[in-house]
Motif scaffolding. Structure first.
Motif, mmCIF file in Angstrom:
data_model
loop_
_atom_site.group_PDB
_atom_site.id
_atom_site.type_symbol
_atom_site.label_atom_id
_atom_site.label_comp_id
_atom_site.label_asym_id
_atom_site.label_seq_id
_atom_site.Cartn_x
_atom_site.Cartn_y
_atom_site.Cartn_z
ATOM 1 N N MET A 298 0.835 -1.202 0.000
ATOM 2 C CA MET A 298 0.000 0.000 0.000
ATOM 3 C C MET A 298 0.866 1.246 0.000
ATOM 4 O O MET A 298 2.029 1.209 0.422
ATOM 5 N N PRO A 299 0.313 2.365 -0.472
ATOM 6 C CA PRO A 299 1.056 3.632 -0.435
ATOM 7 C C PRO A 299 1.452 3.992 0.990
ATOM 8 O O PRO A 299 0.854 3.525 1.966
ATOM 9 N N VAL A 300 2.440 4.875 1.106
ATOM 10 C CA VAL A 300 3.069 5.129 2.404
ATOM 11 C C VAL A 300 2.336 6.157 3.249
ATOM 12 O O VAL A 300 2.731 6.374 4.401
ATOM 13 N N TRP A 301 1.302 6.800 2.737
ATOM 14 C CA TRP A 301 0.827 8.045 3.338
ATOM 15 C C TRP A 301 0.303 7.916 4.754
ATOM 16 O O TRP A 301 0.293 8.884 5.497
ATOM 17 N N GLN A 302 -0.150 6.770 5.159
ATOM 18 C CA GLN A 302 -0.550 6.597 6.549
ATOM 19 C C GLN A 302 0.378 5.649 7.296
ATOM 20 O O GLN A 302 0.085 5.220 8.405
ATOM 21 N N GLY A 303 1.492 5.290 6.683
ATOM 22 C CA GLY A 303 2.467 4.428 7.348
ATOM 23 C C GLY A 303 1.920 3.059 7.681
ATOM 24 O O GLY A 303 2.336 2.449 8.672
ATOM 25 N N GLN A 304 1.016 2.540 6.833
ATOM 26 C CA GLN A 304 0.322 1.307 7.200
ATOM 27 C C GLN A 304 0.865 0.058 6.520
ATOM 28 O O GLN A 304 0.406 -1.045 6.805
ATOM 29 N N GLY A 305 1.818 0.190 5.612
ATOM 30 C CA GLY A 305 2.391 -1.002 5.000
ATOM 31 C C GLY A 305 3.105 -1.855 6.040
ATOM 32 O O GLY A 305 2.832 -3.054 6.189
ATOM 33 N N TYR A 306 4.007 -1.246 6.773
ATOM 34 C CA TYR A 306 4.739 -1.933 7.846
ATOM 35 C C TYR A 306 3.770 -2.439 8.912
ATOM 36 O O TYR A 306 3.818 -3.598 9.332
ATOM 37 N N ASN A 307 2.875 -1.569 9.348
ATOM 38 C CA ASN A 307 1.993 -1.913 10.457
ATOM 39 C C ASN A 307 0.975 -2.984 10.085
ATOM 40 O O ASN A 307 0.599 -3.811 10.923
ATOM 41 N N SER A 308 0.538 -2.999 8.835
ATOM 42 C CA SER A 308 -0.375 -4.057 8.407
ATOM 43 C C SER A 308 0.320 -5.404 8.402
ATOM 44 O O SER A 308 -0.274 -6.432 8.747
ATOM 45 N N GLY A 309 1.589 -5.421 8.013
ATOM 46 C CA GLY A 309 2.347 -6.660 8.070
ATOM 47 C C GLY A 309 2.513 -7.164 9.492
ATOM 48 O O GLY A 309 2.448 -8.380 9.755
ATOM 49 N N MET A 310 2.720 -6.244 10.432
ATOM 50 C CA MET A 310 2.834 -6.645 11.827
ATOM 51 C C MET A 310 1.512 -7.204 12.351
ATOM 52 O O MET A 310 1.491 -8.123 13.181
ATOM 53 N N ARG A 311 0.401 -6.677 11.863
ATOM 54 C CA ARG A 311 -0.898 -7.250 12.243
ATOM 55 C C ARG A 311 -1.021 -8.684 11.728
ATOM 56 O O ARG A 311 -1.584 -9.544 12.401
ATOM 57 N N ASP A 312 -0.512 -8.913 10.523
ATOM 58 C CA ASP A 312 -0.515 -10.276 9.988
ATOM 59 C C ASP A 312 0.242 -11.211 10.927
ATOM 60 O O ASP A 312 -0.233 -12.306 11.255
ATOM 61 N N ALA A 313 1.438 -10.799 11.329
ATOM 62 C CA ALA A 313 2.265 -11.648 12.187
ATOM 63 C C ALA A 313 1.565 -11.936 13.511
ATOM 64 O O ALA A 313 1.575 -13.079 14.003
ATOM 65 N N SER A 314 0.951 -10.916 14.091
ATOM 66 C CA SER A 314 0.261 -11.087 15.367
ATOM 67 C C SER A 314 -0.923 -12.034 15.235
ATOM 68 O O SER A 314 -1.162 -12.885 16.105
ATOM 69 N N ASN A 315 -1.666 -11.905 14.147
ATOM 70 C CA ASN A 315 -2.848 -12.738 13.934
ATOM 71 C C ASN A 315 -2.469 -14.181 13.658
ATOM 72 O O ASN A 315 -3.119 -15.123 14.142
ATOM 73 N N LEU A 316 -1.410 -14.381 12.889
ATOM 74 C CA LEU A 316 -1.058 -15.720 12.424
ATOM 75 C C LEU A 316 -0.258 -16.526 13.433
ATOM 76 O O LEU A 316 -0.401 -17.758 13.506
ATOM 77 N N ALA A 317 0.573 -15.874 14.235
ATOM 78 C CA ALA A 317 1.519 -16.603 15.089
ATOM 79 C C ALA A 317 0.819 -17.545 16.053
ATOM 80 O O ALA A 317 1.175 -18.730 16.167
ATOM 81 N N TRP A 318 -0.171 -17.047 16.789
ATOM 82 C CA TRP A 318 -0.790 -17.901 17.806
ATOM 83 C C TRP A 318 -1.594 -19.035 17.181
ATOM 84 O O TRP A 318 -1.689 -20.131 17.751
ATOM 85 N N LYS A 319 -2.133 -18.787 15.993
ATOM 86 C CA LYS A 319 -2.891 -19.840 15.314
ATOM 87 C C LYS A 319 -1.959 -20.949 14.829
ATOM 88 O O LYS A 319 -2.258 -22.148 14.999
ATOM 89 N N LEU A 320 -0.840 -20.560 14.223
ATOM 90 C CA LEU A 320 0.143 -21.559 13.815
ATOM 91 C C LEU A 320 0.653 -22.349 15.019
ATOM 92 O O LEU A 320 0.820 -23.574 14.946
ATOM 93 N N ALA A 321 0.903 -21.649 16.113
ATOM 94 C CA ALA A 321 1.412 -22.322 17.310
ATOM 95 C C ALA A 321 0.419 -23.363 17.815
ATOM 96 O O ALA A 321 0.795 -24.493 18.151
ATOM 97 N N MET A 322 -0.863 -23.014 17.878
ATOM 98 C CA MET A 322 -1.869 -23.959 18.354
ATOM 99 C C MET A 322 -1.961 -25.169 17.436
ATOM 100 O O MET A 322 -2.076 -26.316 17.897
#
Length: 603
Positions: A298-322
């Motif tokens: 996504m475009p950089v204007w709200q700084g959400q490219g990095y932060n959206s990826g971090m949301r992915d990691a947070s959402n996926l990690a505990w599910k993969l672990a379980m």
């Protein structure tokens, strides 16, 4: 160069193979490492990227890093409360984003320098004996079966290596080899104009925050960063090239717009980039999952490219672990795409709208923007709406590991624009806003449309993280007491009271935390609860306020801190049984549950 950053072993068999050692892959690896999952990270470069990229990290990402146990180190490299101000060509501020809230435990907008945080994430992996990183290894091919994923990688020396894992996560960027090999669509658009980024040391301005200068002749950005670094971004105009703009005389001409003496600027680097907006058709193909830029850019204007990826990691990690640990069936992984894809689309949309406002396609559009935005900025509720960043679409999961039927039927409060968008209004502003609301696809209409929507139920939304007082007298952030676990949190009562044996054994079996919250004054004389229940004091009264807005007094919080369900004390067992089903996790039989509880009592 092949680097194995710790724990040398001849084994190339692991639980989760992560392709790409960027921030998403490193965060995912740290979180899985804390959960005791075996991880192998491969990266085609011989070192993690050391040049600056993202400069904005939000409260959700800091909460994710906190969950990985690295927030204390990262905190030394962020500037909290980093405001963003938009200026007309004449220098008049027409919008200022100044969020001062910290409901998730961190300030909402923060400046940072990505390589410094990436280095902390990389070094953090040394804590885990079951996590390895192989640098200088490029993925050549891969295949999957019902039981796992196999991959072939090649080092810079031409040596090949075979890897096997139960699951693979592609964190290999916008040009993802994994996504392209899977033939997953990646639709979207590319803005025709480019931008040149100039990072400098020894900040020649020294002012805090970010200035978005909407000059139609050449829009530019000036952003203060930690440790005396400043970033400038200038639009590349038609006919200009990176080579031409990088020449000393032309760069000096650009910098003369923002500094007194361009010859005294201490440059770090210059780089031209293009804004893309893309979303993958799928985030999961059987045992392979996409995350970060491999799934969306996504475009950089709200700084959400990095932060959206971090949301992915947070959402996926505990599910993969379980799933890897046998606590849940692999169907749980379907919820990753259900929960993350729609929100990633919303963040792409927000970023595109912000870019259109910052750099409209014509001088006429810029004039209209300035006039309308200055008028809006004169209205206190509207000004507050922008200042507090309420336009940012917070994640709310409608599907996945959520039980909306157990939530309160709260209708919620109306947004601060109540009445302003009434098209029957008699004021010029209300008529203007009404027209903008009708034209949903217009530049400003897309931003303000729907602002009167009622506040939704907290189910599917992130739970707050206020400070709490422990029985030992410490004041801590709530998440630091929960860890990477589910939490069943009750106001004033024992959250286990009324749970049947199967429900109680289920939560204990997956390591959930039971937490009772009460006013700090009552901590001196708490009523008895089960030994496994942790009692904490509501240090600032925020948890009481949160529960006061609901009709249920017990909240089920997921490891990524999203609310899975609400319940009354008499509903905790039935809600547990429902959550077990959406988690695809087996409940223990009555006999085994009773036996488990007996063993706990003996222990």
């Amino acid at each position: 160069m092949l680097e194995e950053n710790q724990h040398n072993t001849d084994s190339d068999v692991t639980d989760v193979l992560i392709v790409g050692a960027g921030p998403v892959g490193l965060t995912l690896a740290n979180t899985l490492g804390l959960a005791g999952v075996g991880v192998l990270v491969i990266e085609k470069l011989d070192r993690i990227i050391d040049y600056p990229r993202a400069i904005g990290i939000d409260d959700e990402s800091l909460r994710t890093i906190q969950a990985a146990g690295l927030a204390g180190q990262v905190q030394a490299h962020i500037t909290p409360d980093h405001w963003m101000r938009f200026y007309t060509a004449s220098g008049q501020c027409f919008a200022s984003i100044e969020p001062r809230t910290d409901e998730f435990g961190w300030s909402r907008r923060n400046a940072f320098i990505q390589p410094q945080v990436d280095a902390i994430l990389y070094e953090g992996l040394k804590r885990f004996p079951k996590v390895r990183v192989l640098l200088g290894q490029e993925l050549q091919q891969f295949a999957q079966t019902d039981s796992g994923v196999s991959a072939e990688v090649m080092g810079a020396d031409g040596r090949q290596r075979s890897l096997r894992a139960k699951y693979m996560v592609a964190c290999d960027g916008g040009n993802s080899f994994v996504r392209r090999s899977l033939d997953v669509g990646f639709e979207g658009r590319t803005k025709p104009n480019q931008w040149i980024v100039v990072d400098v040391r020894n900040d020649p301005l020294g002012t805090p925050h970010i200035g978005m200068h909407c000059d139609p002749e050449r829009p530019y950005v000036s952003a203060a960063l930690p440790h005396g670094i400043r970033r400038f971004e200038f639009m590349v105009m038609p006919g200009e090239t990176e080579e031409e703009l990088s020449k000393p005389e032309n760069l000096a001409q650009l910098m003369r717009k923002v500094v007194a003496d361009p010859d005294k600027v201490d440059y770090i680097r210059k780089r031209v980039y293009t804004h893309n907006a893309r979303l993958a058709d799928r985030f999961r193909v059987d045992r392979i999952l996409l995350a970060g830029d491999a799934a969306h850019i996504m475009p950089v204007w709200q700084g959400q490219g990095y932060n959206s990826g971090m949301r992915d990691a947070s959402n996926l990690a505990w599910k993969l672990a379980m799933v890897v640990k046998g606590q849940a069936g692999e169907a749980l992984l379907d919820s990753y795409e259900k929960e993350r894809r729609s929100h990633a689309r919303s963040m792409i949309h927000l970023s595109e709208v912000a870019g259109d406002i910052f750099a409209p396609e014509s001088h006429v559009a810029a004039k209209v923007r300035d006039t309308v935005m200055l008028a809006l900025n004169a209205v206190p509720p509207v000004k507050q709406y922008f200042a507090e960043m309420r336009f940012k679409p917070m994640p709310r999961y409608e599907q996945g590991v959520v039980l909306h039927q157990s939530a309160t039927n709260n209708q919620g409060a109306r947004a601060p624009f109540e009445g302003l968008l009434d098209r029957s209004g008699n004021t010029p502003l209300s008529r203007l806003l009404g027209l903008m609301a009708e034209k949903k696809d217009s530049l400003l209409g897309r931003l303000v449309h729907g602002l009167e929507a009622p506040q939704p139920s907290p189910v599917g939304r992130m739970f707050i993280q206020p400070p709490v007082l422990t029985s030992q007298g410490q004041t801590l952030r709530l998440d630091d007491l929960i860890g990477l676990s589910f939490a069943i949190i009750a106001w004033g009562t024992d959250p286990c009271h009324g749970m049947d044996d199967a429900a109680l054994a289920f939560w204990q079996g997956i390591g959930a935390r039971f937490i009772r919250v009460m006013p700090t004054g009552q901590m001196a004389h708490p009523s008895p609860v089960r030994e496994s229940v942790l009692t904490v004091g509501d240090a600032q009264g925020r948890i009481k306020d949160w529960f006061g807005a609901q009709t249920k007094s017990i909240v089920f919080v997921r490891p990524d801190r999203f609310v899975a369900a609400l319940a009354s004390p008499q509903e905790v067992s039935s809600v547990t049984h429902q959550l077990a089903r959406v988690l695809h996790a087996p409940l223990p039989s009555a006999k085994s549950a009773a036996r488990s509880l007996q063993l706990e009592a003996l222990a």
